[in-house]
Design a protein around this motif. Structure first.
Motif, PDB file in Angstrom:
ATOM      1  N   VAL A 163     -32.603 -14.954   5.056  1.00  0.00           N
ATOM      2  CA  VAL A 163     -33.081 -15.486   6.338  1.00  0.00           C
ATOM      3  C   VAL A 163     -33.070 -14.398   7.405  1.00  0.00           C
ATOM      4  O   VAL A 163     -33.992 -14.304   8.216  1.00  0.00           O
ATOM      5  N   ASP A 164     -32.041 -13.578   7.402  1.00  0.00           N
ATOM      6  CA  ASP A 164     -31.875 -12.555   8.437  1.00  0.00           C
ATOM      7  C   ASP A 164     -32.820 -11.360   8.288  1.00  0.00           C
ATOM      8  O   ASP A 164     -33.056 -10.645   9.257  1.00  0.00           O
ATOM      9  N   SER A 165     -33.338 -11.130   7.111  1.00  0.00           N
ATOM     10  CA  SER A 165     -34.114  -9.911   6.853  1.00  0.00           C
ATOM     11  C   SER A 165     -35.570 -10.061   7.299  1.00  0.00           C
ATOM     12  O   SER A 165     -36.488  -9.947   6.511  1.00  0.00           O
ATOM     13  N   MET A 166     -35.726 -10.257   8.598  1.00  0.00           N
ATOM     14  CA  MET A 166     -37.061 -10.536   9.131  1.00  0.00           C
ATOM     15  C   MET A 166     -37.687  -9.373   9.891  1.00  0.00           C
ATOM     16  O   MET A 166     -38.690  -9.543  10.561  1.00  0.00           O
ATOM     17  N   ASN A 167     -37.115  -8.172   9.761  1.00  0.00           N
ATOM     18  CA  ASN A 167     -37.800  -6.981  10.244  1.00  0.00           C
ATOM     19  C   ASN A 167     -37.256  -5.769   9.505  1.00  0.00           C
ATOM     20  O   ASN A 167     -36.223  -5.838   8.840  1.00  0.00           O
ATOM     21  N   TYR A 168     -37.964  -4.683   9.606  1.00  0.00           N
ATOM     22  CA  TYR A 168     -37.613  -3.492   8.837  1.00  0.00           C
ATOM     23  C   TYR A 168     -36.194  -3.016   9.125  1.00  0.00           C
ATOM     24  O   TYR A 168     -35.438  -2.713   8.201  1.00  0.00           O
ATOM     25  N   ALA A 169     -35.802  -2.957  10.396  1.00  0.00           N
ATOM     26  CA  ALA A 169     -34.469  -2.457  10.755  1.00  0.00           C
ATOM     27  C   ALA A 169     -33.369  -3.303  10.119  1.00  0.00           C
ATOM     28  O   ALA A 169     -32.378  -2.760   9.604  1.00  0.00           O
ATOM     29  N   ASN A 177     -45.962  -1.908  -0.694  1.00  0.00           N
ATOM     30  CA  ASN A 177     -46.538  -2.529  -1.893  1.00  0.00           C
ATOM     31  C   ASN A 177     -46.647  -4.046  -1.758  1.00  0.00           C
ATOM     32  O   ASN A 177     -47.662  -4.632  -2.134  1.00  0.00           O
ATOM     33  N   VAL A 178     -45.615  -4.681  -1.223  1.00  0.00           N
ATOM     34  CA  VAL A 178     -45.614  -6.144  -1.117  1.00  0.00           C
ATOM     35  C   VAL A 178     -46.665  -6.628  -0.128  1.00  0.00           C
ATOM     36  O   VAL A 178     -47.396  -7.585  -0.390  1.00  0.00           O
ATOM     37  N   PHE A 179     -46.750  -5.962   1.022  1.00  0.00           N
ATOM     38  CA  PHE A 179     -47.651  -6.432   2.074  1.00  0.00           C
ATOM     39  C   PHE A 179     -48.981  -5.689   2.115  1.00  0.00           C
ATOM     40  O   PHE A 179     -49.834  -5.989   2.958  1.00  0.00           O
ATOM     41  N   ASP A 180     -49.153  -4.721   1.223  1.00  0.00           N
ATOM     42  CA  ASP A 180     -50.390  -3.945   1.153  1.00  0.00           C
ATOM     43  C   ASP A 180     -50.716  -3.309   2.510  1.00  0.00           C
ATOM     44  O   ASP A 180     -51.801  -3.494   3.056  1.00  0.00           O
ATOM     45  N   ILE A 181     -49.724  -2.590   3.052  1.00  0.00           N
ATOM     46  CA  ILE A 181     -49.904  -1.861   4.307  1.00  0.00           C
ATOM     47  C   ILE A 181     -49.513  -0.408   4.088  1.00  0.00           C
ATOM     48  O   ILE A 181     -48.811  -0.078   3.130  1.00  0.00           O
ATOM     49  N   ASP A 182     -49.971   0.469   4.982  1.00  0.00           N
ATOM     50  CA  ASP A 182     -49.660   1.891   4.886  1.00  0.00           C
ATOM     51  C   ASP A 182     -48.190   2.142   5.179  1.00  0.00           C
ATOM     52  O   ASP A 182     -47.641   1.567   6.133  1.00  0.00           O
ATOM     53  N   VAL A 183     -47.581   3.006   4.400  1.00  0.00           N
ATOM     54  CA  VAL A 183     -46.178   3.367   4.608  1.00  0.00           C
ATOM     55  C   VAL A 183     -45.981   3.898   6.024  1.00  0.00           C
ATOM     56  O   VAL A 183     -44.985   3.600   6.681  1.00  0.00           O
ATOM     57  N   GLU A 184     -46.946   4.679   6.511  1.00  0.00           N
ATOM     58  CA  GLU A 184     -46.838   5.294   7.833  1.00  0.00           C
ATOM     59  C   GLU A 184     -46.814   4.272   8.966  1.00  0.00           C
ATOM     60  O   GLU A 184     -46.345   4.570  10.059  1.00  0.00           O
ATOM     61  N   SER A 185     -47.294   3.080   8.706  1.00  0.00           N
ATOM     62  CA  SER A 185     -47.328   2.056   9.761  1.00  0.00           C
ATOM     63  C   SER A 185     -46.018   1.279   9.856  1.00  0.00           C
ATOM     64  O   SER A 185     -45.828   0.479  10.773  1.00  0.00           O
ATOM     65  N   ILE A 186     -45.089   1.513   8.944  1.00  0.00           N
ATOM     66  CA  ILE A 186     -43.828   0.768   8.913  1.00  0.00           C
ATOM     67  C   ILE A 186     -42.810   1.454   9.816  1.00  0.00           C
ATOM     68  O   ILE A 186     -42.570   2.654   9.707  1.00  0.00           O
ATOM     69  N   ASN A 187     -42.235   0.670  10.724  1.00  0.00           N
ATOM     70  CA  ASN A 187     -41.208   1.189  11.637  1.00  0.00           C
ATOM     71  C   ASN A 187     -40.195   0.083  11.918  1.00  0.00           C
ATOM     72  O   ASN A 187     -40.287  -0.999  11.351  1.00  0.00           O
ATOM     73  N   ASN A 188     -39.245   0.354  12.796  1.00  0.00           N
ATOM     74  CA  ASN A 188     -38.184  -0.626  13.076  1.00  0.00           C
ATOM     75  C   ASN A 188     -38.707  -1.952  13.611  1.00  0.00           C
ATOM     76  O   ASN A 188     -38.010  -2.957  13.541  1.00  0.00           O
ATOM     77  N   ILE A 214     -37.419   1.868   0.645  1.00  0.00           N
ATOM     78  CA  ILE A 214     -37.622   0.556   1.278  1.00  0.00           C
ATOM     79  C   ILE A 214     -39.046   0.456   1.818  1.00  0.00           C
ATOM     80  O   ILE A 214     -39.718  -0.558   1.617  1.00  0.00           O
ATOM     81  N   LYS A 215     -39.497   1.500   2.486  1.00  0.00           N
ATOM     82  CA  LYS A 215     -40.869   1.492   3.029  1.00  0.00           C
ATOM     83  C   LYS A 215     -41.896   1.352   1.918  1.00  0.00           C
ATOM     84  O   LYS A 215     -42.896   0.640   2.073  1.00  0.00           O
ATOM     85  N   LYS A 216     -41.658   2.005   0.795  1.00  0.00           N
ATOM     86  CA  LYS A 216     -42.597   1.906  -0.320  1.00  0.00           C
ATOM     87  C   LYS A 216     -42.664   0.478  -0.845  1.00  0.00           C
ATOM     88  O   LYS A 216     -43.741  -0.042  -1.134  1.00  0.00           O
ATOM     89  N   VAL A 217     -41.518  -0.180  -0.955  1.00  0.00           N
ATOM     90  CA  VAL A 217     -41.488  -1.584  -1.412  1.00  0.00           C
ATOM     91  C   VAL A 217     -42.244  -2.467  -0.423  1.00  0.00           C
ATOM     92  O   VAL A 217     -43.081  -3.285  -0.813  1.00  0.00           O
ATOM     93  N   ALA A 223     -38.480  -7.896  -4.793  1.00  0.00           N
ATOM     94  CA  ALA A 223     -38.826  -6.488  -5.036  1.00  0.00           C
ATOM     95  C   ALA A 223     -37.697  -5.563  -4.592  1.00  0.00           C
ATOM     96  O   ALA A 223     -37.376  -4.588  -5.288  1.00  0.00           O
ATOM     97  N   LEU A 224     -37.075  -5.863  -3.455  1.00  0.00           N
ATOM     98  CA  LEU A 224     -35.951  -5.050  -2.984  1.00  0.00           C
ATOM     99  C   LEU A 224     -34.749  -5.188  -3.922  1.00  0.00           C
ATOM    100  O   LEU A 224     -34.074  -4.205  -4.231  1.00  0.00           O
ATOM    101  N   GLU A 225     -34.485  -6.409  -4.374  1.00  0.00           N
ATOM    102  CA  GLU A 225     -33.378  -6.630  -5.303  1.00  0.00           C
ATOM    103  C   GLU A 225     -33.588  -5.840  -6.590  1.00  0.00           C
ATOM    104  O   GLU A 225     -32.649  -5.238  -7.122  1.00  0.00           O
ATOM    105  N   GLU A 226     -34.817  -5.827  -7.078  1.00  0.00           N
ATOM    106  CA  GLU A 226     -35.114  -5.081  -8.302  1.00  0.00           C
ATOM    107  C   GLU A 226     -35.026  -3.577  -8.069  1.00  0.00           C
ATOM    108  O   GLU A 226     -34.469  -2.846  -8.895  1.00  0.00           O
ATOM    109  N   GLU A 227     -35.576  -3.099  -6.972  1.00  0.00           N
ATOM    110  CA  GLU A 227     -35.588  -1.660  -6.674  1.00  0.00           C
ATOM    111  C   GLU A 227     -34.174  -1.100  -6.537  1.00  0.00           C
ATOM    112  O   GLU A 227     -33.882  -0.011  -7.024  1.00  0.00           O
TER     113      GLU A 227
END
Length: 74
Positions: free
Chosen positions: A58-64, A11-22, A5-8, A43-47
């Motif tokens: 609508v609900d999927s508005m943060n990593y957690a 890739n989509v937002f062009d940010i570092d994986v390490e910066s992704i958190n809840n 999920i973090k990798k997706v 991308a998540l649906e495909e992965e």
């Protein structure tokens, strides 16, 4: 699964994986707009070979929440 999920997100937002958190959300990802959000959903649906329903999109508005939804669907 979370690493995939973090990798997706990375890739989509062009940010570092390490910066992704809840707390990762449109509030703190500069280029997370409505178009990029839909790109993320696709991308998540495909992965994971799943399909989000309208409310989950609508609900999927943060990593957690994304992790929770993918875990339910996968």
């Amino acid at each position: 699964m979370e690493s995939r999920i973090k990798k997706v997100i990375s890739n989509v937002f062009d940010i570092d994986v390490e910066s992704i958190n809840n707390m990762t959300s449109p509030d703190n990802v500069e280029n997370w707009d409505s178009l990029k959000h839909m790109n993320l959903i696709v991308a998540l649906e495909e992965e994971f070979e799943i399909e989000f329903d309208a409310q989950e999109i609508v609900d999927s508005m943060n990593y957690a929440l994304i992790v929770s939804i993918v875990n339910e669907r996968y």
